[in-house]
Motif scaffolding. Sequence first.
Motif, mmCIF file in Angstrom:
data_model
loop_
_atom_site.group_PDB
_atom_site.id
_atom_site.type_symbol
_atom_site.label_atom_id
_atom_site.label_comp_id
_atom_site.label_asym_id
_atom_site.label_seq_id
_atom_site.Cartn_x
_atom_site.Cartn_y
_atom_site.Cartn_z
ATOM 1 N N UNK A 33 0.841 -1.204 0.000
ATOM 2 C CA UNK A 33 0.000 0.000 0.000
ATOM 3 C C UNK A 33 0.871 1.247 0.000
ATOM 4 N N UNK A 34 0.482 2.238 -0.872
ATOM 5 C CA UNK A 34 1.177 3.530 -0.930
ATOM 6 C C UNK A 34 0.252 4.570 -0.336
ATOM 7 N N UNK A 35 0.662 5.168 0.762
ATOM 8 C CA UNK A 35 -0.188 6.119 1.468
ATOM 9 C C UNK A 35 0.398 7.518 1.506
ATOM 10 N N UNK A 36 1.652 7.691 1.104
ATOM 11 C CA UNK A 36 2.287 9.007 1.117
ATOM 12 C C UNK A 36 3.465 8.988 0.149
ATOM 13 N N UNK A 37 3.791 10.198 -0.372
ATOM 14 C CA UNK A 37 4.933 10.299 -1.284
ATOM 15 C C UNK A 37 6.252 10.226 -0.534
ATOM 16 N N UNK A 38 6.214 10.582 0.744
ATOM 17 C CA UNK A 38 7.429 10.502 1.559
ATOM 18 C C UNK A 38 7.649 9.042 1.959
ATOM 19 N N UNK A 39 8.809 8.512 1.616
ATOM 20 C CA UNK A 39 9.068 7.084 1.868
ATOM 21 C C UNK A 39 9.071 6.757 3.364
ATOM 22 N N UNK A 40 9.729 7.597 4.161
ATOM 23 C CA UNK A 40 9.792 7.313 5.612
ATOM 24 C C UNK A 40 8.402 7.393 6.244
ATOM 25 N N UNK A 41 7.633 8.438 5.840
ATOM 26 C CA UNK A 41 6.272 8.569 6.373
ATOM 27 C C UNK A 41 5.387 7.412 5.904
ATOM 28 N N UNK A 42 5.560 7.014 4.651
ATOM 29 C CA UNK A 42 4.781 5.888 4.115
ATOM 30 C C UNK A 42 5.097 4.597 4.874
ATOM 31 N N UNK A 43 6.378 4.383 5.177
ATOM 32 C CA UNK A 43 6.773 3.185 5.935
ATOM 33 C C UNK A 43 6.169 3.221 7.344
ATOM 34 N N UNK A 44 6.177 4.419 7.973
ATOM 35 C CA UNK A 44 5.616 4.522 9.311
ATOM 36 C C UNK A 44 4.111 4.212 9.305
ATOM 37 N N UNK A 45 3.379 4.718 8.302
ATOM 38 C CA UNK A 45 1.948 4.444 8.196
ATOM 39 C C UNK A 45 1.685 2.956 7.994
ATOM 40 N N UNK A 46 2.527 2.318 7.199
ATOM 41 C CA UNK A 46 2.375 0.868 6.988
ATOM 42 C C UNK A 46 2.595 0.103 8.293
ATOM 43 N N UNK A 47 3.592 0.538 9.054
ATOM 44 C CA UNK A 47 3.850 -0.137 10.331
ATOM 45 C C UNK A 47 2.682 0.061 11.299
ATOM 46 N N UNK A 48 2.076 1.257 11.262
ATOM 47 C CA UNK A 48 0.874 1.487 12.081
ATOM 48 C C UNK A 48 -0.264 0.569 11.657
ATOM 49 N N UNK A 49 -0.463 0.422 10.387
ATOM 50 C CA UNK A 49 -1.521 -0.474 9.904
ATOM 51 C C UNK A 49 -1.249 -1.923 10.327
ATOM 52 N N UNK A 50 0.005 -2.314 10.265
ATOM 53 C CA UNK A 50 0.353 -3.665 10.692
ATOM 54 C C UNK A 50 0.117 -3.842 12.195
ATOM 55 N N UNK A 51 0.414 -2.788 12.970
ATOM 56 C CA UNK A 51 0.141 -2.835 14.411
ATOM 57 C C UNK A 51 -1.354 -2.982 14.679
ATOM 58 N N UNK A 52 -2.173 -2.238 13.933
ATOM 59 C CA UNK A 52 -3.617 -2.336 14.067
ATOM 60 C C UNK A 52 -4.108 -3.734 13.699
ATOM 61 N N UNK A 53 -3.542 -4.283 12.643
ATOM 62 C CA UNK A 53 -3.914 -5.637 12.218
ATOM 63 C C UNK A 53 -3.587 -6.658 13.310
ATOM 64 N N UNK A 54 -2.414 -6.534 13.913
ATOM 65 C CA UNK A 54 -2.019 -7.462 14.983
ATOM 66 C C UNK A 54 -2.934 -7.329 16.203
ATOM 67 N N UNK A 55 -3.296 -6.083 16.540
ATOM 68 C CA UNK A 55 -4.144 -5.889 17.713
ATOM 69 C C UNK A 55 -5.544 -6.447 17.490
ATOM 70 N N UNK A 56 -6.060 -6.326 16.299
ATOM 71 C CA UNK A 56 -7.362 -6.924 15.998
ATOM 72 C C UNK A 56 -7.311 -8.445 16.137
ATOM 73 N N UNK A 57 -6.213 -9.030 15.655
ATOM 74 C CA UNK A 57 -6.060 -10.486 15.796
ATOM 75 C C UNK A 57 -5.982 -10.884 17.263
ATOM 76 N N UNK A 58 -5.268 -10.077 18.058
ATOM 77 C CA UNK A 58 -5.161 -10.379 19.495
ATOM 78 C C UNK A 58 -6.512 -10.233 20.197
ATOM 79 N N UNK A 59 -7.322 -9.257 19.776
ATOM 80 C CA UNK A 59 -8.665 -9.106 20.366
ATOM 81 C C UNK A 59 -9.523 -10.328 20.063
ATOM 82 N N UNK A 60 -9.422 -10.851 18.848
ATOM 83 C CA UNK A 60 -10.170 -12.070 18.510
ATOM 84 C C UNK A 60 -9.706 -13.240 19.378
#
Length: 471
Positions: free
Chosen positions: A140-167
């Motif tokens: 997924x591409x969420x920003x033109x800035x590579x570092x900011x885009x990587x940080x957003x991806x890591x946040x999404x991955x964190x959210x994905x992991x937390x949803x799995x842990x809630x289940x």
Amino acid sequence: MGEPGEILPEHKPERSPHEVLQQSKASVEEIVSKMLSMKKESTPKSEIRELVTQIFINFVSLRQANRSILLEEDRVKGETERAKAPVDFTTLQLHNLMYEKSHYVKAIKACKDFRSKYPDIELVPEEEFFRDAPEEIKNTVMSNDNSHNLMLKRFNFELFQRKELCKLREKLEQKKKALQETIANRKKFLSSLPSHLKSLKKASLPVQHQLGVLHTKKLKQAQYAELLPPPLYVIYSQLMAQKEAFGENVDLEIVGSVKDAQAVARQQANKDTGVSASLESSKVDDDIDEEDDGQRRRKRPKKIPSKESLEQAGIYQTHPLKVTLHIHDDEKSDLQSRKLVTLKFEYLIKLNSVCVGVEGSQENADNDILCNLFPDDTGLELPHQSAKLIDHSIVFDERRTSRPYKWAQHLAGIDFLPEVSPSLRGFETSNDETSKHTAVISGLSLYRQQNRVQTVVQRVRARKKAQLALV
């Protein structure tokens, strides 16, 4: 216009209203001064009327000048207002711009001071993100800035992991609830188990009696034995050991009130730990009463207290539990051996002595088989350790069927047990307890070497057989 060559009259510039006002004012002041001087000089009234006419003319000039001044003032005010309007509009625009500027400055400061939760979120390392994150998140591409885009991806991955842990947490909660229900059912079963076991034990009693396996009775007797005072416990344990080890043909039974024995045990525990203040106060009262009795005895040394007063003072207070010994005939026979005699051992708390008597005997204690079982032992002399607690001149009550025979004290191990009853002992140091414990162990060893139990049982059995033979 004039003709060419004609000389034009000189044109005087118009005077300003203020000049006219000042000139008229000066003329009026001058005329008034003249009128005052003429009135003093008694000048004819005709001249004065002229001066009045001039004053009125000057007043008209004053009004005209005043009107001109007011008109000029209105004109200047109008011009001022027309000139001030653009200035006011510009000032209002300036104030609006300044307010807008301050708003933007506050918004910028709030944005700069905003503390995000990002520093507090422990994100997975980048290596783990690239290794474990799903492809749809990594691509997924969420920003033109590579570092900011990587940080957003890591946040999404964190959210994905937390949803799995809630289940996973929901599944574990359901499993925990099921386990709690299982535990509750098992606790309910365990709480009802003692009643079932009790009924089962009660139902098995006839079978135990028929098979001769009195397991339930043995367990009860073992529980009662824990409440016995030390001398009676020595008698019970040594007789039981003699029966089990050497097949001695005797039966033992502990009788009495278990509740009273438990109350005595609790009282003793409270005294040892110093918890029960009421028991300690009663003990102090008893000590005071004993001191008072001692003082009275010192004042009247020749008077010996009666047996009734001793009975009332609790000298013969017995422990609630007693040990009953059934001695059977030791001759071998196919039939069940007959019971020769039943002895009942009881413990006198205040005297720290063991008394024994024949159960159900109607004879005088002087004529029963226990009197002089050993030489010079009628049971009327108080044991040495009992005599230390009371007056030496006191004689044991002859009317009692159970007496403190010397061989009974010997059988109870009084010689190596502490001289003072546990209910009368105070606090002792650990060294004293250790030394007394060592003395008790060595005394028990000597007790077994002397075969005290076997000797007493054989003497009683032989005495009873001789008595039956005489009858």
